[in-house]
Design an enzyme around this catalytic site. Structure first.
Site, mmCIF file in Angstrom:
data_model
loop_
_atom_site.group_PDB
_atom_site.id
_atom_site.type_symbol
_atom_site.label_atom_id
_atom_site.label_comp_id
_atom_site.label_asym_id
_atom_site.label_seq_id
_atom_site.Cartn_x
_atom_site.Cartn_y
_atom_site.Cartn_z
ATOM 1 N N HIS A 48 27.594 89.740 70.739
ATOM 2 C CA HIS A 48 28.144 89.231 69.478
ATOM 3 C C HIS A 48 27.170 89.551 68.343
ATOM 4 O O HIS A 48 25.973 89.754 68.570
ATOM 5 C CB HIS A 48 28.354 87.715 69.570
ATOM 6 C CG HIS A 48 29.490 87.315 70.473
ATOM 7 N ND1 HIS A 48 30.030 86.043 70.466
ATOM 8 C CD2 HIS A 48 30.187 88.028 71.394
ATOM 9 C CE1 HIS A 48 31.025 85.988 71.350
ATOM 10 N NE2 HIS A 48 31.135 87.171 71.930
ATOM 11 N N GLU A 50 25.777 87.775 66.079
ATOM 12 C CA GLU A 50 24.642 86.865 65.921
ATOM 13 C C GLU A 50 23.573 87.115 66.989
ATOM 14 O O GLU A 50 22.377 87.099 66.695
ATOM 15 C CB GLU A 50 25.103 85.398 66.004
ATOM 16 C CG GLU A 50 26.171 85.019 64.994
ATOM 17 C CD GLU A 50 27.582 85.179 65.539
ATOM 18 O OE1 GLU A 50 27.882 86.223 66.177
ATOM 19 O OE2 GLU A 50 28.389 84.259 65.335
ATOM 20 N N CYS A 78 30.464 81.416 67.581
ATOM 21 C CA CYS A 78 31.100 80.819 68.765
ATOM 22 C C CYS A 78 30.106 79.852 69.424
ATOM 23 O O CYS A 78 28.962 79.723 69.001
ATOM 24 C CB CYS A 78 31.522 81.916 69.739
ATOM 25 S SG CYS A 78 30.138 82.680 70.610
ATOM 26 N N CYS A 81 26.849 81.627 70.567
ATOM 27 C CA CYS A 81 25.960 81.995 69.461
ATOM 28 C C CYS A 81 25.388 80.749 68.780
ATOM 29 O O CYS A 81 24.222 80.729 68.377
ATOM 30 C CB CYS A 81 26.703 82.861 68.458
ATOM 31 S SG CYS A 81 27.137 84.486 69.113
HETATM 32 ZN ZN LIG Z 1 29.372 84.493 69.379
#
Ligand SMILES: [Zn+2]
Length: 164
Positions: A48, A50, A78, A81
């Site tokens: 992801h 992040e 999410c 993260c």
């Molecule tokens: Zn994430």
């Protein structure tokens, strides 16, 4: 956030889910990255934006006081993260577009273990939301994109086509 949006546009140009992220101190962007691992084949749910950006921070600015840093992301982090951000000691998160399907930043930390419960983190939402929304609408209307196609997130995003 403008720099994070540029990273999201780079992800979209690569066929990836358009999430961009930067980490900055008071005066400058220190590191930047974007979502990878969604353009082809089964999606990778680790890379992801992040996480990729935090890894850049550990490589390029390992000794910086993270409590003074702000992580800007074009989508709400999410749960994975959000946990990584809490553990990293980042002081502030600013995001653009809410993730109604998997966003973790609104979770109630009161019942979590102390490491997560007691972390100091300020979260600010909705900054340049419309600009980020447009990128997700472009992603979800592009023929051939399968990542989260026909999901709660895609339906929610496409339902807002009239929003600038
Ligand atoms: Zn994430």
């Amino acid at each position: 956030m403008t720099a994070a949006l540029e990273m999201a546009e780079a992800a979209l140009a690569n066929g990836d889910f358009p999430v961009g992220c930067v980490i900055a101190d008071d005066s400058a962007v220190l590191v930047r990255s974007c979502r990878t691992g969604t353009a082809a084949g089964p999606p990778n749910e680790i890379d992801h934006a992040e996480i990729n950006t935090l890894k850049e921070l550990y490589v390029h600015a390992p000794l910086v006081d993270r409590t003074r840093l702000t992580l800007y992301c074009t989508m709400e982090p999410c749960l994975m993260c959000y946990g990584a951000i809490l553990l990293s000691g980042i002081g502030r998160v600013v995001y653009a577009y809410e993730d109604v399907m998997g966003g973790g930043s609104a979770c109630d930390r009161a019942g979590l273990p102390p490491l997560y419960r007691d972390a100091r983190l300020t979260v600010i939402s909705g900054v340049l939301r419309g600009e980020s929304l447009i990128l997700f609408q472009r992603f979800f209307t592009r023929t051939g994109n399968r990542y989260w196609a026909d999901s709660l997130l895609s339906r929610y995003t496409l339902d807002q086509m009239a929003v600038p």
